[in-house]
Design a protein around this motif. Structure first.
Motif, PDB file in Angstrom:
ATOM      1  N   THR A  65       2.443  -2.352   0.882  1.00 44.44           N
ATOM      2  CA  THR A  65       1.181  -2.356   0.134  1.00 44.44           C
ATOM      3  C   THR A  65       1.356  -1.784  -1.263  1.00 44.44           C
ATOM      4  OG1 THR A  65       0.564  -0.279   1.239  1.00 44.44           O
ATOM      5  CG2 THR A  65      -0.322  -2.318   2.161  1.00 44.44           C
ATOM      6  N   ASN A  66       2.178  -0.763  -1.395  1.00 41.47           N
ATOM      7  CA  ASN A  66       2.465  -0.229  -2.723  1.00 41.47           C
ATOM      8  C   ASN A  66       3.223  -1.245  -3.572  1.00 41.47           C
ATOM      9  OD1 ASN A  66       1.779   2.779  -3.435  1.00 41.47           O
ATOM     10  ND2 ASN A  66       2.236   2.785  -1.252  1.00 41.47           N
TER      11      ASN A  66
ATOM     12  N   VAL B  23      -5.925  -1.617   0.970  1.00 44.84           N
ATOM     13  CA  VAL B  23      -5.046  -0.818   0.109  1.00 44.84           C
ATOM     14  C   VAL B  23      -4.637  -1.621  -1.123  1.00 44.84           C
ATOM     15  CG1 VAL B  23      -2.829   0.355  -0.078  1.00 44.84           C
ATOM     16  CG2 VAL B  23      -4.209   0.658   1.976  1.00 44.84           C
TER      17      VAL B  23
ATOM     18  N   THR C 141      -2.691   1.250   8.051  1.00 42.44           N
ATOM     19  CA  THR C 141      -1.935   0.494   7.052  1.00 42.44           C
ATOM     20  C   THR C 141      -1.143  -0.635   7.696  1.00 42.44           C
ATOM     21  OG1 THR C 141      -1.723   2.557   5.819  1.00 42.44           O
ATOM     22  CG2 THR C 141      -0.341   0.756   5.103  1.00 42.44           C
TER      23      THR C 141
ATOM     24  N   GLU D 291      -7.670   5.958   5.952  1.00 43.00           N
ATOM     25  CA  GLU D 291      -6.382   5.335   6.269  1.00 43.00           C
ATOM     26  C   GLU D 291      -5.786   6.108   7.435  1.00 43.00           C
ATOM     27  OE1 GLU D 291      -3.585   4.417   3.003  1.00 43.00           O
ATOM     28  OE2 GLU D 291      -5.223   5.077   1.703  1.00 43.00           O
TER      29      GLU D 291
ATOM     30  N   MET E 206       3.153   1.225   4.246  1.00 41.13           N
ATOM     31  CA  MET E 206       2.883   1.888   2.985  1.00 41.13           C
ATOM     32  C   MET E 206       3.772   1.322   1.886  1.00 41.13           C
ATOM     33  SD  MET E 206       2.718   5.958   2.068  1.00 41.13           S
ATOM     34  CE  MET E 206       4.434   6.273   2.463  1.00 41.13           C
TER      35      MET E 206
ATOM     36  N   ARG F 257      -6.850  -2.000  -4.188  1.00 46.69           N
ATOM     37  CA  ARG F 257      -6.976  -0.927  -5.178  1.00 46.69           C
ATOM     38  C   ARG F 257      -6.208  -1.228  -6.463  1.00 46.69           C
ATOM     39  NH1 ARG F 257      -5.561   3.813  -0.912  1.00 46.69           N
ATOM     40  NH2 ARG F 257      -7.298   3.455   0.535  1.00 46.69           N
TER      41      ARG F 257
END
Length: 319
Positions: free
Chosen positions: A228-229, A183, A174, A143, A225, A186
């Protein structure tokens, strides 16, 4: 430590060769270093795309899983999801996909995921898995929005025990489409990682699947970030099939969702900023899917916990 399962490095080799061969069609950049290492750019100086991200996700899974796109009606404005299935969720997700290799050289820093981790195998987790790969080739997904320095490339090859011309590094910012997909891909891995932190025996996890919405890429790393989280924390869903007593399957289901965390309830970008951008200050229990179903194979009974958060998805994705 002995290898009792297939080599993730050997299984993934055809996937890597196909990615490189199709680089032009996938809008990827390919560079050969003077020492022979292959560098695949999936979104730094080139565009990349969703299909590249899907194929990179399968590479991260060590050739032991499938990533597919599917329509998703849960979040109307973001109606594409990535679905993950594996033939061995523990090895595919924790033994390969998990971004557990921290790499730095000068001002360069990146987390490494993918099958090369099982060659390195210096994470404590590999001792618990009882797994170490012995492949002649190494593939690591980073990443990053920078090309790693040659000294780090040499270090990675040495740590993996392969010649540099047998090493492939795939770079996934990202902020790119490919990076966002890999990402969010996952979604199952984070559930297994949390199950491990809850001390559920990994050998009793027989199978699993997951799905999460694909967010729009962001203009900067922090926003990317965050999105995606949030796709996983507030829109992800997984199913696990486990051996053992029914009550322990129910306990696992109740402990897994992101809603069990003290930090749950705000977009990840806000949470991260609240901790002065210290990732390790965040509650580790937050990093799990929104909804989980755990099925006890001994009885066939399933237990579901958690809930989606459409308003938080909309806030995070730019609604």
């Amino acid at each position: 430590m002995t290898q009792s399962r297939p080599s993730v490095g050997a299984l993934v080799a055809p996937h890597v060769a196909s990615l490189v061969a199709d680089a032009q069609a996938l809008r990827l950049g390919v560079e050969r270093t003077p020492t022979g290492a292959t560098i695949v750019d999936a979104g730094i100086a080139v565009r990349g795309g969703l299909e590249a991200g899907r194929r990179i996700t399968e590479i991260c899974l060590g050739g032991m899983g499938k990533a597919t796109f599917a329509p998703d009606t849960r979040f109307p404005r973001w109606n594409t999801a990535i679905q993950i299935t594996t033939v061995d969720p523990v090895i595919a997700c924790l033994g390969s996909q998990y971004a557990g290799w921290s790499l730095s050289d000068g001002d360069f820093f990146a987390l490494g995921s993918g099958p090369a981790r099982a060659l390195w195998a210096k994470e404590e987790l590999f001792g618990e898995l009882g797994y170490k790969d012995a492949s002649e080739t190494a593939t690591l997904v980073l990443e990053t929005d920078k090309r790693p320095p040659d000294s780090l490339i040499a270090h990675i090859a040495k740590e993996c025990g392969v010649a540099e011309d047998k090493l492939t590094l795939i770079l996934t910012p990202t902020t790119s489409l490919a990076g966002s997909v890999q990402v969010v891909g996952r979604v199952l891995e984070v559930a297994l990682h949390k199950a491990h932190s809850l001390h559920f025996p990994l050998e009793r996890i027989v199978d699993g699947a997951g799905v999460a919405p694909v967010p729009p890429p962001a203009a900067d790393f922090m926003s990317g970030m965050g999105r995606t989280n949030d796709a996983v924390l507030y829109g992800g869903e997984i199913s696990l099939y486990v051996e053992g007593p029914e009550d322990e399957a129910e306990q696992l289901a109740n402990g897994l969702p992101s809603s069990t965390s003290r930090d749950h309830g705000r977009p990840f970008g806000e949470i991260f900023a609240g901790y002065n951008y210290d990732f390790y200050a965040c509650d580790a229990g937050l990093f799990s899917p929104a909804v989980v179903t755990v099925t006890a194979l001994s009885t066939g009974k399933s237990f579901t916990a958690g809930a989606y958060e459409p308003s938080l998805i909309a806030k995070s994705f730019g609604g």
